[in-house]
Design a protein around this motif. Structure first.
Motif, PDB file in Angstrom:
ATOM      1  N   PRO A 246       0.801  -1.228   0.000  1.00 32.06           N
ATOM      2  CA  PRO A 246       0.000   0.000   0.000  1.00 32.06           C
ATOM      3  C   PRO A 246       0.833   1.277   0.000  1.00 32.06           C
ATOM      4  N   ALA A 275      -6.915  -7.245  -2.823  1.00 28.40           N
ATOM      5  CA  ALA A 275      -7.811  -6.995  -1.690  1.00 28.40           C
ATOM      6  C   ALA A 275      -7.603  -8.065  -0.617  1.00 28.40           C
ATOM      7  N   GLY A 276      -7.428  -7.602   0.616  1.00 29.99           N
ATOM      8  CA  GLY A 276      -7.208  -8.518   1.735  1.00 29.99           C
ATOM      9  C   GLY A 276      -5.739  -8.677   2.071  1.00 29.99           C
ATOM     10  N   ALA A 277      -4.853  -8.219   1.168  1.00 29.23           N
ATOM     11  CA  ALA A 277      -3.409  -8.330   1.412  1.00 29.23           C
ATOM     12  C   ALA A 277      -2.774  -6.944   1.374  1.00 29.23           C
ATOM     13  N   MET A 278      -2.617  -6.393   0.171  1.00 26.31           N
ATOM     14  CA  MET A 278      -2.022  -5.059   0.049  1.00 26.31           C
ATOM     15  C   MET A 278      -3.065  -3.954  -0.008  1.00 26.31           C
ATOM     16  N   ALA A 279      -4.319  -4.322   0.129  1.00 22.55           N
ATOM     17  CA  ALA A 279      -5.416  -3.346   0.066  1.00 22.55           C
ATOM     18  C   ALA A 279      -6.557  -3.878   0.924  1.00 22.55           C
ATOM     19  N   PRO A 280      -7.528  -3.017   1.255  1.00 20.85           N
ATOM     20  CA  PRO A 280      -8.637  -3.485   2.097  1.00 20.85           C
ATOM     21  C   PRO A 280      -9.355  -4.698   1.497  1.00 20.85           C
TER      22      PRO A 280
ATOM     23  N   ALA B 428     -13.320   1.934   3.727  1.00 23.21           N
ATOM     24  CA  ALA B 428     -12.116   1.488   4.456  1.00 23.21           C
ATOM     25  C   ALA B 428     -11.034   2.541   4.638  1.00 23.21           C
ATOM     26  N   GLY B 436      -1.252   1.900   6.619  1.00 21.12           N
ATOM     27  CA  GLY B 436      -0.196   2.805   6.155  1.00 21.12           C
ATOM     28  C   GLY B 436       0.700   2.186   5.104  1.00 21.12           C
ATOM     29  N   HIS B 440       0.451  -4.303   5.958  1.00 23.22           N
ATOM     30  CA  HIS B 440      -0.239  -5.445   5.361  1.00 23.22           C
ATOM     31  C   HIS B 440      -1.636  -5.539   5.936  1.00 23.22           C
ATOM     32  N   PHE B 441      -2.612  -5.870   5.096  1.00 22.01           N
ATOM     33  CA  PHE B 441      -4.008  -5.862   5.546  1.00 22.01           C
ATOM     34  C   PHE B 441      -4.468  -7.173   6.164  1.00 22.01           C
ATOM     35  N   PHE B 442      -3.655  -8.234   6.059  1.00 19.79           N
ATOM     36  CA  PHE B 442      -4.109  -9.524   6.608  1.00 19.79           C
ATOM     37  C   PHE B 442      -4.519  -9.386   8.074  1.00 19.79           C
ATOM     38  N   HIS B 446     -10.121  -4.415  10.297  1.00 22.08           N
ATOM     39  CA  HIS B 446     -11.084  -4.291   9.195  1.00 22.08           C
ATOM     40  C   HIS B 446     -11.170  -5.594   8.398  1.00 22.08           C
ATOM     41  N   THR B 447     -10.017  -6.208   8.177  1.00 16.81           N
ATOM     42  CA  THR B 447      -9.978  -7.481   7.446  1.00 16.81           C
ATOM     43  C   THR B 447     -10.527  -8.611   8.309  1.00 16.81           C
ATOM     44  N   PHE B 455     -15.028 -12.920   0.087  1.00 19.13           N
ATOM     45  CA  PHE B 455     -14.768 -13.329  -1.288  1.00 19.13           C
ATOM     46  C   PHE B 455     -15.447 -14.662  -1.602  1.00 19.13           C
TER      47      PHE B 455
END
Lengths: 522, 522
Positions: A246, A275-280, B428, B436, B440-442, B446-447, B455
């Protein structure tokens, strides 16, 4: 490299590539769709309403205004500061308000033309135009005969030849496989040389440091028989850069984009927002982030060269939340592509998307994932479709058979975009009256006058009945695809190139090789 | 047939079939999408402009007014005469003016509900509703283990069980394979009995003479625990009839449709208008003929029972002009389906289309042809999709593996039709700020709050990386599908049925068998 024995006048050293292609096709029976870009004729599919588009735009703007994006390139920071951005030099965080973003993005053209060394292969990017590029950048390749292996120059050249052969492939998207047997310092020289001599279609250059991108521009200029002024005057090639999602743009990518921008060459910016990794994990959030990451780099391009042809790239897909593996051609991928199309049109920018899949073999899963991706590109009104042919394994492998299978699908997408006729002749009332009940249309004059180009004719699909198919060996799709690429490669003839140009190009490569090529330690 | 040991109250002898299914799925790990009909949320794709729709309507009306359609059924001729048609008794040609057509078609509902013996399996037909049915009527079947063979009762029952298992299959479209080991005179009794006991989903009955259709209605009535009045009061089942294109409706089909119409049961009319063979080589002409052939039979239905739920069927595709072989899933097929959708909506009728392919094996060709067909159904806003799962060889073979593969695609189409959220949570912004750059979003809250159903999760696609996939045996899609259907059949439990109803149904079959079933010489 084969060449014409009789050199032609420089600067327009080739012509009739298409006619030549058609002649060869006629001679060898390798039937295919004629060269030409499809025009997207359907209204785009819009999963977001107007309010949704505005909400994503507002979120993207708040990301740029409040959170900021890292630009790991000092000169970029200078340029953006001068253009009105708020720059934190310590963290290299750039913030820009929406007025600044909108003012710069408004400078970009809605569509533009890239003219490669063969002007008949010029492609229009934007609006209703659709252009397909080959698979790009896999480290591995595979075919049914030799199996899966690391990329090498032979495979690279094979896949470049397939790129040239198929009229449904409109541009070289990058290296169709990474030829790791070539030294990294001079690989770009050999690869560009192959792409510029084995094809006459538009080429992409990787943004991997100053030397490589400068070499690529010089080689494209030489191959086109262009002066420096002519090269700078119009798009001749392009690059694609990815953000390091991100919220970060790295140095080599930015540097390459900036160098192309200075010379008026198009830049595609494709955030890598899984989505879910580098993004929401939500599509709306992922697209908002993708939009912010793309826009700020495009602002940089416009600050460097107002009016630069640029493309908003979409690469948003989802990951398998159990394993973290990227997924492609999923329902989420389709919707993300369509939403990206809505955002690109909102900003008046062309859209780049991809024909992607996660399958490990050129089987049914590969076909449904790629088919779903392609229809998302079509319904989302993508203008450039990267990885249109050959991509497997989420981009880690270029498959010869998948390349051929994809081209069968691409041709069908092209044919799908032919307008439907509703003239009196098309409505066929007289033919229906003439044939009457219990009759047959095969022999009708109406049919005889139209049958030759009434329908799409596949080159790979087998429509025989089961018995005929079985008696012919029950050959399945990948094996039929293998027979096809073997024949294409066996019969391949490179496009014409002026001998003087070919010599100048070879001399440039040789000189740069002697100089050591590009550093490999960035 | 398995049955509950404790009989339940008649007339509502089952409940919780879905919950049961989910429980079983949870117990066995056979993950799949929950039961439910998707709502088509995209604006339909319209290859014709308004003028084009009117031109096809006008051509269809001129076919009906000037050329006429053969109705090979004397009572149908009587009814149509009384309803205002001009009938030539010698040639059995029916002509009707457009006012008569419009007045009758206007009586048909835009949507309706079919309620099978399990009311939780009720399906809505029309409007935004989408319903998938299994493959119908192939003479052959195949699986990877036993190969290709003529249909028999065992295969029939296997495919009916798959139909019941998959929540993405909403109705029984017909016999998923023709069980030729059952005598033709009583085959319909055995088949309906299997369909009504192994599934609790809506059933189709073939219009193959008076006895078969009357037996089918009686069996559906008994299975539903309904009085004759209750049966007649609402749609409980349906039939599909095909015209004998060009321009002819045969006796058995008409007779069956008329019998269902009298009892308020829905009729689908699907002309067999292969462009270039039984219809003009031009799509506009083929759709005009399809429209005329469908409308005149639907007028007959409305003349018999004003307001009868009916469906306009599309089966227009093209043929290979070199061999005459039918083609499916082609660009022409896609456009014909979308154009049919425009015509159906013009008349205010639901649309039936198909998931069709011409491939001979469950390979990539099968997947792209079926995938293209499915997206045409979705973008053309088809309400009933026949042959959604299992069809190969242009309908001449039902493939177990293709059935499972298609269900994977159907689930994705269903998931694709989930609306996209654009709430503040979906956008989001806070999560993007929290993670930031370089994060990482994992692990983001929010995730974590959303990942479980964010998904689509496939049951058949393999998203592992190449190494993991290869180490697990490099199992390709059809082989994975085989493993799946074997497990489904091994674990299959029929849906609950009230014991008294089961006995009454068995007694009916036995009595009709003793009576000799239906004549086989029509």
């Amino acid at each position: 490299m084969r060449m014409e024995t009789e050199p032609r006048r420089r600067g327009r050293g080739r012509s009739g590539a298409q006619a030549g292609n058609d002649r060869r096709a006629a001679a060898t029976g390798l039937r295919q769709t004629a060269w030409g870009q499809p025009q997207l004729i359907d209204a785009p599919t819009c999963p977001l309403d107007e309010e949704g588009v505005r909400a994503i735009d507002d979120t993207a703007m708040r990301i740029l205004e409040d959170i900021g994006i890292l630009f790991l390139h000092d000169e970029a920071l200078d340029i953006l500061t001068r253009a009105g951005a708020s720059v934190d030099r310590d963290t290299r965080t750039v913030r820009m308000d929406r007025e600044m973003v909108r003012a710069h993005i408004a400078l970009a053209p809605a569509s533009f033309r890239i003219t490669p060394r063969n002007p008949e292969r010029a492609i229009d990017i934007g609006g209703h135009h659709l252009a397909f590029g080959n698979v790009s950048s896999p480290p591995n390749c595979s075919d049914l005969e030799r199996g899966r292996r690391s990329g090498d120059r032979e495979s690279f050249r094979d896949l470049v030849k397939l790129t040239q052969h198929f009229n449904c492939i409109h541009f070289n998207g990058g290296y169709p496989v990474e030829p790791v047997d070539l030294h990294a310092s001079t690989r770009h020289l050999d690869c560009l040389h192959d792409m510029l001599t084995l094809t006459d279609k538009a080429v992409h250059a990787y943004a991997l440091g100053p030397e490589r991108i400068e070499d690529a521009m010089e080689m494209v200029r030489i191959a086109g028989g262009l002066s420096h002024e002519e090269f700078d005057a119009a798009p001749r090639m392009f690059t694609n850069i990815n953000s390091s999602s991100p919220l970060k743009h790295d140095w080599p990518m930015l540097d390459g984009a900036m160098r192309l921008a200075r010379r008026g060459q198009p830049v595609v910016v494709s955030p890598f927002t899984l989505a879910g990794a580098m993004a929401p994990v939500t599509l709306a959030g992922a697209i908002a982030q993708q939009t912010a990451e793309a826009l700020c780099a495009l602002v940089l391009c416009q600050a460097i060269r107002p009016g630069l042809p640029v493309v908003m790239g979409s690469f948003t897909s989802n990951v398998d939340m159990r394993s973290g593996a990227p997924a492609f051609g999923t329902p989420e991928y389709m919707r993300a592509t369509q939403m990206s199309g809505q955002m690109a049109r909102f900003y008046g920018l062309p859209l780049r998307a991809s024909n992607a899949c996660a399958a490990n073999a050129p089987d049914a899963q590969a076909a449904w994932e790629s088919g779903f991706s392609l229809w998302a590109c079509n319904s989302g009104r993508a203008n450039m479709v990267y990885h249109s042919a050959g991509w497997l394994e989420g981009g880690l492998c270029a498959s010869y058979e998948k390349f051929v299978m994809d081209c069968e699908m691409l041709q069908q997408v092209i044919h799908y975009n032919r307008p439907i006729g509703v003239t009196e002749g098309d409505l066929a009332l007289d033919a229906i009256a003439e044939v009457g009940p219990s009759g047959h249309f095969f022999g009708a004059a109406h049919t005889q006058a139209r049958y030759q180009d009434a329908f799409y004719e596949p080159f790979l699909s087998d429509w025989r009945n089961y018995k005929a198919w079985e008696e012919a060996g029950a050959v399945r799709t990948p094996e039929r695809a293998m027979a096809r690429w073997k024949r294409i490669l066996a019969e391949f003839e490179p496009p014409e190139m002026d001998l003087a140009i070919a010599e100048e190009l070879a001399e440039f490569v040789e000189r740069r090789r002697r100089e050591g090529g590009a550093p490999t330690d960035f």
